[in-house]
Motif scaffolding. Structure first.
Motif, PDB file in Angstrom:
ATOM      1  N   LYS A 233       2.519 -10.902   8.353  1.00  0.00           N
ATOM      2  CA  LYS A 233       2.471 -11.881   7.270  1.00  0.00           C
ATOM      3  C   LYS A 233       3.180 -11.391   6.003  1.00  0.00           C
ATOM      4  O   LYS A 233       3.686 -12.198   5.234  1.00  0.00           O
ATOM      5  CB  LYS A 233       1.016 -12.210   6.936  1.00  0.00           C
ATOM      6  N   MET A 234       3.180 -10.085   5.775  1.00  0.00           N
ATOM      7  CA  MET A 234       3.838  -9.528   4.593  1.00  0.00           C
ATOM      8  C   MET A 234       4.410  -8.153   4.945  1.00  0.00           C
ATOM      9  O   MET A 234       3.966  -7.512   5.900  1.00  0.00           O
ATOM     10  CB  MET A 234       2.867  -9.399   3.413  1.00  0.00           C
ATOM     11  N   ILE A 235       5.376  -7.706   4.149  1.00  0.00           N
ATOM     12  CA  ILE A 235       5.977  -6.379   4.312  1.00  0.00           C
ATOM     13  C   ILE A 235       5.799  -5.611   3.023  1.00  0.00           C
ATOM     14  O   ILE A 235       6.056  -6.133   1.933  1.00  0.00           O
ATOM     15  CB  ILE A 235       7.477  -6.467   4.682  1.00  0.00           C
ATOM     16  N   GLU A 236       5.343  -4.363   3.152  1.00  0.00           N
ATOM     17  CA  GLU A 236       5.084  -3.518   1.987  1.00  0.00           C
ATOM     18  C   GLU A 236       5.916  -2.238   2.080  1.00  0.00           C
ATOM     19  O   GLU A 236       5.807  -1.490   3.055  1.00  0.00           O
ATOM     20  CB  GLU A 236       3.594  -3.173   1.903  1.00  0.00           C
ATOM     21  N   ILE A 237       6.738  -1.994   1.065  1.00  0.00           N
ATOM     22  CA  ILE A 237       7.518  -0.761   0.986  1.00  0.00           C
ATOM     23  C   ILE A 237       6.653   0.289   0.300  1.00  0.00           C
ATOM     24  O   ILE A 237       6.238   0.112  -0.840  1.00  0.00           O
ATOM     25  CB  ILE A 237       8.813  -0.977   0.180  1.00  0.00           C
ATOM     26  N   LYS A 238       6.389   1.369   0.995  1.00  0.00           N
ATOM     27  CA  LYS A 238       5.556   2.417   0.400  1.00  0.00           C
ATOM     28  C   LYS A 238       6.420   3.387  -0.401  1.00  0.00           C
ATOM     29  O   LYS A 238       7.237   4.118   0.159  1.00  0.00           O
ATOM     30  CB  LYS A 238       4.800   3.187   1.474  1.00  0.00           C
ATOM     31  N   MET A 239       6.214   3.391  -1.711  1.00  0.00           N
ATOM     32  CA  MET A 239       6.905   4.339  -2.580  1.00  0.00           C
ATOM     33  C   MET A 239       6.095   5.641  -2.688  1.00  0.00           C
ATOM     34  O   MET A 239       6.641   6.733  -2.647  1.00  0.00           O
ATOM     35  CB  MET A 239       7.090   3.729  -3.971  1.00  0.00           C
ATOM     36  N   SER A 240       4.796   5.485  -2.865  1.00  0.00           N
ATOM     37  CA  SER A 240       3.908   6.651  -2.965  1.00  0.00           C
ATOM     38  C   SER A 240       2.485   6.180  -2.748  1.00  0.00           C
ATOM     39  O   SER A 240       2.197   4.982  -2.781  1.00  0.00           O
ATOM     40  CB  SER A 240       4.040   7.329  -4.334  1.00  0.00           C
ATOM     41  N   GLN A 241       1.570   7.107  -2.516  1.00  0.00           N
ATOM     42  CA  GLN A 241       0.164   6.774  -2.364  1.00  0.00           C
ATOM     43  C   GLN A 241      -0.684   7.672  -3.247  1.00  0.00           C
ATOM     44  O   GLN A 241      -0.289   8.786  -3.598  1.00  0.00           O
ATOM     45  CB  GLN A 241      -0.276   6.890  -0.905  1.00  0.00           C
ATOM     46  N   GLY A 242      -1.867   7.172  -3.606  1.00  0.00           N
ATOM     47  CA  GLY A 242      -2.683   7.843  -4.607  1.00  0.00           C
ATOM     48  C   GLY A 242      -3.147   9.233  -4.241  1.00  0.00           C
ATOM     49  O   GLY A 242      -3.273  10.098  -5.105  1.00  0.00           O
ATOM     50  N   ALA A 243      -3.420   9.486  -2.955  1.00  0.00           N
ATOM     51  CA  ALA A 243      -3.970  10.782  -2.570  1.00  0.00           C
ATOM     52  C   ALA A 243      -2.944  11.907  -2.639  1.00  0.00           C
ATOM     53  O   ALA A 243      -3.308  13.065  -2.813  1.00  0.00           O
ATOM     54  CB  ALA A 243      -4.552  10.709  -1.161  1.00  0.00           C
ATOM     55  N   LYS A 244      -1.669  11.573  -2.492  1.00  0.00           N
ATOM     56  CA  LYS A 244      -0.625  12.604  -2.509  1.00  0.00           C
ATOM     57  C   LYS A 244       0.691  12.013  -2.996  1.00  0.00           C
ATOM     58  O   LYS A 244       1.678  11.994  -2.256  1.00  0.00           O
ATOM     59  CB  LYS A 244      -0.458  13.242  -1.133  1.00  0.00           C
ATOM     60  N   PRO A 245       0.733  11.502  -4.225  1.00  0.00           N
ATOM     61  CA  PRO A 245       1.965  10.878  -4.735  1.00  0.00           C
ATOM     62  C   PRO A 245       3.095  11.884  -4.833  1.00  0.00           C
ATOM     63  O   PRO A 245       2.912  13.022  -5.254  1.00  0.00           O
ATOM     64  CB  PRO A 245       1.553  10.362  -6.122  1.00  0.00           C
ATOM     65  N   GLY A 246       4.283  11.437  -4.428  1.00  0.00           N
ATOM     66  CA  GLY A 246       5.442  12.321  -4.485  1.00  0.00           C
ATOM     67  C   GLY A 246       5.512  13.316  -3.354  1.00  0.00           C
ATOM     68  O   GLY A 246       6.366  14.200  -3.352  1.00  0.00           O
TER      69      GLY A 246
END
Length: 525
Positions: A233-246
């Protein structure tokens, strides 16, 4: 203790030899004594642990007690409100709602309402009667040909690989029963995400799993083929996540099976580490063109990106690029720095990334300041367990929220915190067949659906108590926070909203935004 151990050993041998002259039955005590002697002498001469060298045999009890410390802490020491990362009060509530048990509380709140930081929602003298028990939020701007009506609460990103196949199937079937969405995580769509037909948000990470070529780069044709699936239904591009950003994602080699390797198109025998950054784009403008490319390839489905807020000027640069290109994502998922994951470097999870409240306020204000808020939906992610957590996030600017650990708890997670070992005691975060078969998909799916239904119903009831007609009317003024003693302020006072379009004109940019605005560049990060 070393000398004492040696002395006790020889005295015991001499004593047994003497007693065996009286009765040969005493010789049987050597069956116990000799293994203990060997263990003790081994402890004395091994070189890895000084405790065991100094305290043969007895030193082992230290490590035994340490190994069961988390269980003792959780079951016998922590209070209902002091447990971390999720207090027992919230864990119990999720369990009760998932099982369909009574979730009311007798005799008053156990929270200290006078402590600094206590928060509550304002109710109205004219509360409404809740009618719409299943509210929906529309995702998809004018360039989106296939908008999606989303629930206020959905399943956050968790990959097959991080979770077992039975856990994935139970989550997806629960989403199908309850009519909400299931984010795949960056590990791509597996057959288990698709088996029960629940709504899918396909997350595209830096590894491009499910749409990569042999070199690990983005493959448009493979993406188009998979994105055309009706359940996506939707597409999400993951740039970073809260537990280990970058940092990029990590699937430990211990949890990598041949099936997962085939789904992700990666080699066996090593950790699957997603690169920290994308290769399909390297500037804010290129990111937005990638958003447009994915929207076109998917046939017009909503496309957005997920990030944990770090440097403010970088997010401002993306917004400047939106103005310059006239390309807008359909949604932005804001992940808080308190987010969880199956495996993260300690410093990353403890000390990197903006917490969800501050991040949500910043993103909402930025979009308002650029005049973009009406174009873009905001999803909040980070420790969302109760209806009040959802209501608070929406009051701060979110349109919907995602929950990962809440959904895991509804499956039966006991917060053992062994997700990175492949030894999950509940079969949720493991690829060990003997463990994950403990999850009965039909039963757990219903628990997931129950938790979602009851939490959304309580959200609707809270909104009705405020006298509002729906979640879209929630504002910062509806949430109060005790600052200290009798000093109480609502969120509108604590977190002033920027004027609409204030960031579009040099003369109206607030003073505390000027430095980051000057640093922000649509052409580079």
């Amino acid at each position: 203790m070393r000398q004492a151990f040696v002395s006790i050993t020889f005295i015991s041998l001499i004593l047994i030899a003497a007693l065996s002259m009286i009765s040969h039955l005493w010789m049987w005590s050597l069956v116990v004594l000799i293994p203990l002697m060997m263990m003790g002498f081994y402890d004395m001469f091994q070189s890895k642990q000084s405790i065991r060298r100094l305290y043969p045999i007895f030193g082992r009890f230290r490590y035994l007690l340490e190994s069961v410390r988390p269980e003792i802490q959780q079951y016998f020491v922590e209070s209902d409100t002091s447990g971390t990362p999720i207090p027992r009060e919230f864990r119990s509530l999720i369990y009760q709602r998932a099982k369909g048990d009574r979730d009311t509380r007798p005799f008053g709140t156990i929270f200290d309402t006078n402590r600094a930081g206590y928060e509550w929602v304002n109710h109205s003298m004219q509360p409404k009667h809740p009618t719409d028990l299943d509210p929906k939020v529309k995702f998809g701007g004018p360039d989106c040909l296939k908008p999606y009506m989303a629930s206020p609460l959905n399943i956050s990103a968790m990959s097959y690989g991080a979770l077992s196949k039975n856990a994935i199937m139970a989550l997806n079937k629960g989403a199908k029963i309850g009519g909400f969405s299931h984010n795949t995580g960056e590990g791509s769509m597996s057959p288990y995400h698709l088996e029960h037909g629940g709504d899918i948000v396909w997350q595209i990470g830096t590894g491009y799993f499910g749409c990569r070529d042999d070199m690990g780069n983005f493959n448009p044709e493979t993406f188009k083929k998979n994105a055309s699936n009706d359940v996506v239904k939707m597409i999400e591009i993951k740039m970073s996540q809260g537990a280990k950003p970058g940092h990029g994602g990590i699937l430990p080699a211990a949890k990598l099976t041949e099936e997962i390797a085939a789904i992700r198109h990666v080699p066996m025998g090593q950790d699957v580490v997603s690169p920290p950054a994308h290769s399909a784009f390297s500037t804010p403008i290129e990111l937005l063109h990638f958003v447009k490319q994915l929207r076109d390839l998917s046939g017009g489905k909503p496309v957005g990106f997920k990030l944990c807020i770090g440097r403010h000027d970088e997010f401002l640069a993306i917004c400047k690029a939106m103005i310059e290109t006239n390309i807008y994502p359909d949604f932005i998922t804001v992940d808080g720095g308190e987010g969880g994951t199956g495996a993260a470097p300690t410093e990353m999870t403890n000390s990197v990334g903006t917490p969800i409240r501050d991040a949500l306020i910043f993103v909402n204000n930025t979009l308002i300041g650029f005049g973009l808020r009406d174009h873009i939906r905001i999803i909040a992610s980070g420790k969302m367990f109760t209806a009040f957590h959802i209501l608070r996030a929406i009051a701060l600017g979110a349109d919907t929220v995602n929950s990962a650990r809440g959904m895991m708890l509804s499956l039966g997670c006991i917060q053992a915190r062994t997700c990175n070992t492949d030894n999950c005691p509940t079969g949720i975060a493991t690829q060990n067949p003997s463990r994950n078969k403990a999850i009965v998909v039909t039963n757990k799916a219903q628990r997931v659906a129950n938790f979602h239904r009851e939490t959304v119903a309580n959200l609707v009831e809270l909104v009705a108590a405020t006298g509002l007609n729906g979640i879209h009317e929630l504002k910062p003024k509806h949430i109060n926070r005790r600052i200290q003693g009798t000093d109480v302020q609502n969120y509108a006072q604590l977190y002033p909203t920027i004027a609409e379009n204030a960031l579009l004109d040099e003369t109206t940019i607030p003073e505390n935004w000027r430095y980051d605005m000057q640093e922000a560049n649509a052409a580079s990060w």
